[in-house]
Structure formats: C-alpha cells, structure tokens
Design an enzyme around this catalytic site. Sequence first.
Site, PDB file in Angstrom:
ATOM      1  N   HIS A   9       1.007  25.661  54.417  1.00 35.44           N
ATOM      2  CA  HIS A   9       2.175  26.505  54.155  1.00 35.44           C
ATOM      3  C   HIS A   9       2.491  26.457  52.673  1.00 35.44           C
ATOM      4  O   HIS A   9       2.321  25.410  52.042  1.00 35.44           O
ATOM      5  CB  HIS A   9       3.382  26.003  54.961  1.00 35.44           C
ATOM      6  N   ASP A  49       2.871  28.469  63.724  1.00 30.42           N
ATOM      7  CA  ASP A  49       1.933  29.314  64.460  1.00 30.42           C
ATOM      8  C   ASP A  49       0.889  28.530  65.229  1.00 30.42           C
ATOM      9  O   ASP A  49       0.170  29.086  66.054  1.00 30.42           O
ATOM     10  CB  ASP A  49       1.223  30.269  63.495  1.00 30.42           C
TER      11      ASP A  49
HETATM   12  N1  CMC Z   1      -7.417  25.711  56.050  1.00 25.16           N
HETATM   13  C1  CMC Z   1      -8.201  25.176  55.076  1.00 25.16           C
HETATM   14  N2  CMC Z   1      -7.841  25.024  53.811  1.00 25.16           N
HETATM   15  C2  CMC Z   1      -6.603  25.412  53.474  1.00 25.16           C
HETATM   16  C3  CMC Z   1      -5.731  25.976  54.416  1.00 25.16           C
HETATM   17  C4  CMC Z   1      -6.162  26.115  55.748  1.00 25.16           C
HETATM   18  N3  CMC Z   1      -5.363  26.644  56.693  1.00 25.16           N
HETATM   19  N4  CMC Z   1      -4.560  26.290  53.811  1.00 25.16           N
HETATM   20  C5  CMC Z   1      -4.713  25.928  52.521  1.00 25.16           C
HETATM   21  N5  CMC Z   1      -5.941  25.403  52.320  1.00 25.16           N
HETATM   22  C6  CMC Z   1      -6.465  24.837  51.063  1.00 25.16           C
HETATM   23  C7  CMC Z   1      -6.793  25.932  50.057  1.00 25.16           C
HETATM   24  O1  CMC Z   1      -8.142  26.346  50.189  1.00 25.16           O
HETATM   25  C8  CMC Z   1      -6.541  25.217  48.747  1.00 25.16           C
HETATM   26  O2  CMC Z   1      -7.605  24.334  48.502  1.00 25.16           O
HETATM   27  P1  CMC Z   1      -8.096  24.030  46.972  1.00 25.16           P
HETATM   28  O3  CMC Z   1      -6.898  23.399  46.311  1.00 25.16           O
HETATM   29  O4  CMC Z   1      -9.254  23.118  47.125  1.00 25.16           O
HETATM   30  O5  CMC Z   1      -8.458  25.360  46.393  1.00 25.16           O
HETATM   31  C9  CMC Z   1      -5.326  24.339  49.053  1.00 25.16           C
HETATM   32  O6  CMC Z   1      -5.403  24.083  50.473  1.00 25.16           O
HETATM   33  C10 CMC Z   1      -3.989  24.999  48.716  1.00 25.16           C
HETATM   34  O7  CMC Z   1      -3.919  26.225  49.410  1.00 25.16           O
HETATM   35  P2  CMC Z   1      -3.382  27.596  48.838  1.00 25.16           P
HETATM   36  O8  CMC Z   1      -4.176  28.710  49.446  1.00 25.16           O
HETATM   37  O9  CMC Z   1      -3.314  27.521  47.341  1.00 25.16           O
HETATM   38  O10 CMC Z   1      -1.934  27.596  49.411  1.00 25.16           O
HETATM   39  P3  CMC Z   1      -0.955  28.825  49.492  1.00 25.16           P
HETATM   40  O11 CMC Z   1       0.406  28.279  49.373  1.00 25.16           O
HETATM   41  O12 CMC Z   1      -1.369  29.891  48.543  1.00 25.16           O
HETATM   42  O13 CMC Z   1      -1.236  29.386  50.976  1.00 25.16           O
HETATM   43  C11 CMC Z   1      -1.093  29.743  53.298  1.00 25.16           C
HETATM   44  C12 CMC Z   1      -0.452  29.088  52.070  1.00 25.16           C
HETATM   45  C13 CMC Z   1      -0.127  29.649  54.485  1.00 25.16           C
HETATM   46  C14 CMC Z   1      -1.372  31.225  53.027  1.00 25.16           C
HETATM   47  C15 CMC Z   1      -2.421  28.999  53.613  1.00 25.16           C
HETATM   48  O14 CMC Z   1      -2.149  27.635  53.866  1.00 25.16           O
HETATM   49  C16 CMC Z   1      -3.147  29.618  54.782  1.00 25.16           C
HETATM   50  O15 CMC Z   1      -3.866  30.615  54.615  1.00 25.16           O
HETATM   51  N6  CMC Z   1      -2.984  29.052  56.041  1.00 25.16           N
HETATM   52  C17 CMC Z   1      -3.591  29.615  57.206  1.00 25.16           C
HETATM   53  C18 CMC Z   1      -2.796  30.824  57.650  1.00 25.16           C
HETATM   54  C19 CMC Z   1      -1.498  30.433  58.322  1.00 25.16           C
HETATM   55  O16 CMC Z   1      -1.453  29.576  59.188  1.00 25.16           O
HETATM   56  N7  CMC Z   1      -0.403  31.123  57.923  1.00 25.16           N
HETATM   57  C20 CMC Z   1       0.891  30.945  58.538  1.00 25.16           C
HETATM   58  C21 CMC Z   1       1.940  30.476  57.614  1.00 25.16           C
HETATM   59  S1  CMC Z   1       3.407  29.971  58.525  1.00 25.16           S
HETATM   60  C22 CMC Z   1       4.044  31.404  59.164  1.00 25.16           C
HETATM   61  C23 CMC Z   1       4.754  32.217  58.145  1.00 25.16           C
HETATM   62  O17 CMC Z   1       5.715  31.703  57.521  1.00 25.16           O
HETATM   63  O18 CMC Z   1       4.400  33.392  57.985  1.00 25.16           O
END
Ligand code: CMC
Length: 436
Positions: free
Chosen positions: A313, A371
């Site tokens: 998140h 989720d």
């Molecule tokens: N699985 C594997 N790796 C992950 C995941 C995941 N679900 N989420 C983040 N990472 C890794 C990402 O690759 C990055 O790694 P590195 O630092 O080595 O490049 C690190 O963790 C930080 O992630 P980020 O993408 O920079 O984080 P963000 O804040 O931009 O993204 C997120 C947040 C929710 C989009 C992401 O965690 C994600 O895509 N999760 C899966 C989708 C999901 O479950 N979304 C629902 C969110 S809760 C409901 C809502 O509020 O809408």
Amino acid sequence: MKLADNKATLSFSNGTPSVDLPVYQGNIGPDVIDIRKLYGQSGMFTYDPGFLSTASCQSGITYIDGDKGELLYRGYPIEQLATKADYLDTCYLLLKGELPDAKQRGDFHDLVLHHTMVHEQMQFFLRGFRRDAHPMAVLTGLVGALSAFYHDSTDINNAEHRDVAAIRLIAKMPTLVAMAYKYGIGQPFIYPRNDLSYAGNFLHMMFATPCEEYKVNPVIERAMDRIFTLHADHEQNASTSTVRLCGSSGTNPFAAIAAGVACLWGPAHGGANEACLNMLEDIQRQGGVAKVGQFMEQVKDKNSGVKLMGFGHRVYKNYDPRAKLMQETCDEVLGALGLENDPLFKLAKALEKIALEDDYFVQRKLYPNVDFYSGIVQRAIGIPVNLFTGIFTLARTVGWIAQLNEMISDPEYKIGRPRQLFTGSVRRDVPTSVKR
Ligand code: CMC
C-alpha cells in the site's frame, strides 16, 4: 490552517535569492510546507509525480497513520466503527462530522432508504450495453447518466443541490450495482425494498427473483455492511483525488463521482480485489498450496511483472487495519456457510504466512491490504468476481461525496491545475514539404 513555529527556507546553489516558505501544522500527521508562492518568488515549480510528498488539500475527514496501521474516520478508529456502528451511521459521520443521535439516526436511515428507486428510464439506458459488458463500464456510464435524470440537483455550488445529490447517490448506488449484475446474467431487475436494511436491501436486489421469496441471512447482511463500512473513505487516494480534481472545475456532483468510478476501476486501486481473486484462482488451478513457493519466486523476480495482489500500500507500511477486520468477517462468513475448508481461503493464508516472513516483503514493508480477504468473502456470498470493484464503488461513494463537499466549502479551493516539467521539442517550424 495553523502556522507552525518554524518556517522552511529554500536556498539555491546558483545565486538565486533564497525563499522563505511558511509551514502549517495539522492536528496530527506531518506538517506541510506551503509552496503556493514559490513560483512567483523563484520562477520554479516543484516536481512530485505520484504525489509522494504532496498534500493536495486540507481535510478533516479521514486520517491514516500508515506506520501504525491506523485508520480514523472523523477521529473514530475503524475497528470501533466496524463493530459499534453500521454503514449508514458511518455515512452520516463522514458527511456531517459527528455520529448521529437516535433521532438523527432514524431520520437519516429513513431518508436514504426511501430514495433507493431509480428513474424507470435508467433501465432503458442500461439496456443499451452488451450483456457481457464489465460492470464497471456499466457503472461508469450509469453514474454519469444520473446527471441526465436528476436535473434538480446538479449545481455543485448550491448546498441544497449537493445534499440532495448526496442522498440520491448513496441511496441509488446499490440499486445500480444490482441492476448491472442482473442485466449481465439475464435476470429481471428486482426493485428495492425500503423495509430492509441498506445491506439487506442490496442482497435482496442482487439475489432475489420474482419466482420465490428471498430471505436475507443476517451473517451475510452483517458482512456486507462491514465491507461497505471498511471501504467508505480512505483519505486522498487516486479516485478521491480524481473526484476532487474533476469537481474543482464546477462540474455537477454526478459527473465528478463518475470520474471517481472510472479511476477506481484500475487494478492498482479498486480493481485489486478482482485481480487478487483471479490470482488465487490461477494458483489454485496450477496446484494450489503446493505451488505457493514457486509463485512467490515469480513475485520476487522483478522481470516477471507478477505482483502479489492484495499486498502493499502507498500509505500503510504496516498491517492494513481493514485487512484484520476483513479476515474476521471472512472466518464468520465461511463458518456460517459451512465453507471453512474453502481451498482459496487456505491458499490465501499460506501466501500471507510466507509473505509476512519473507525478507522481500519484510524489507519493503509489504503487508496484506483490505483486498486480500475481501474477495474471498464476496465470492462466498455469491458475488461474481467482476462485480467486486462495483461493490467497492458503492461503498466509496459516500467518501467521494464527503470529500467533494468539503472541497467546495473550503474557501481556499481553486480549480486543480498542476504544472509540468516540459521535456518535448522546443519551438520549431513545420517544414514546407509537408503540404501537398
Ligand atoms: N507484490 C510484489 N512487490 C510489490 C508489491 C506487491 N504487491 N507492492 C509493492 N511491491 C514492491 C515494488 O516492486 C517496489 O519494489 P522495489 O523497491 O524493489 O522497486 C516496492 O515494493 C515499493 O512499491 P511501489 O510500487 O513503489 O509502491 P507504491 O506505493 O507505488 O504502490 C501499490 C502501492 C498498492 C500500487 C502496490 O503495492 C501494488 O501494486 N499492490 C498490489 C495491488 C493492490 O493490492 N492494490 C490495492 C491497494 S489497497 C486498496 C485501495 O486503497 O485501493
């Protein structure tokens, strides 16, 4: 806004005079540096794609402490609201700032539960969609179309119009979601029943048919109400910011909320519950719990493009408090329906256990979000996977409205107009040879 004791000074290495910037304090959470005059004083913009360090507004509605894993609606912890109040109480709280007393509660419930029917013409509009349209495509269209059906509540600058639009949206959203579902499976639409609870009426419109009586199961009704409550608001997330930005142009409330619906559809946001369940089903097809290790290797391999959906998140760097409540509800629903041995639930638990112990997830502070379990609950209730984001839409509508109304009432609000760092071609002339 309250000025903090200190101020920020921005200095430049090229001799440009430094700029003093005021700092404001919230009631909790990080202070903010006010950069509104920065461009005027320095000729420079700030750069923050994805809003990693930018507060886009001031708000008194929802507070998240991502490190603690705390979520407060108007100061009340989500755990207390989920156990001591229902969704409509929560709606009242989000919209008006306080929980209702007994009379206000009765009046508000009555008001919402007596506006559940939609204009009969809406069903003919709906019938224009293909039967296999994704429910979110249908909902984006239907919510936007409300502005064509309710002309008397479209002036966003009129407080009375905003109030009426709020009640209409909250009351009619379950009807629209259920209509989108019934249309997709070729069953007749079921009219709302105002003697049922908000969640009970939704279940009735979803699962009743004209052929036999439908009895609402109280465990499922409670679970549905909790799903709504947990999704009711979540601060300045992508869809809420979309609603604010869209509404900032002065467009009508229905159009602004439709923009939020479109944004919520994406798999990184509201679409994650659908994506999460699809992921669990995929792993299950490939061998289930035995394949968890192999799947996790893919997740950790940056080149695979595979993510553990329902994990991670932008704000929570700890367990999402909603995920804990959803796990409880999951246990309750599966127990009540005799599905304790549900293979997807077991698979989810196995994935969660590995992820919570694995260095990759621990180092990045990736925890289950709401989720992760909500899809399993909804599937057990009988809600099809492609409707999960529609349920999220229904629940989040009140948050969008509360945030939109807060923005309109904020004397500091202006049309949202971000700037850019331009990296395209500088001015050049069209070659004469293009003209033939
Ligand atoms: N699985 C594997 N790796 C992950 C995941 C995941 N679900 N989420 C983040 N990472 C890794 C990402 O690759 C990055 O790694 P590195 O630092 O080595 O490049 C690190 O963790 C930080 O992630 P980020 O993408 O920079 O984080 P963000 O804040 O931009 O993204 C997120 C947040 C929710 C989009 C992401 O965690 C994600 O895509 N999760 C899966 C989708 C999901 O479950 N979304 C629902 C969110 S809760 C409901 C809502 O509020 O809408």
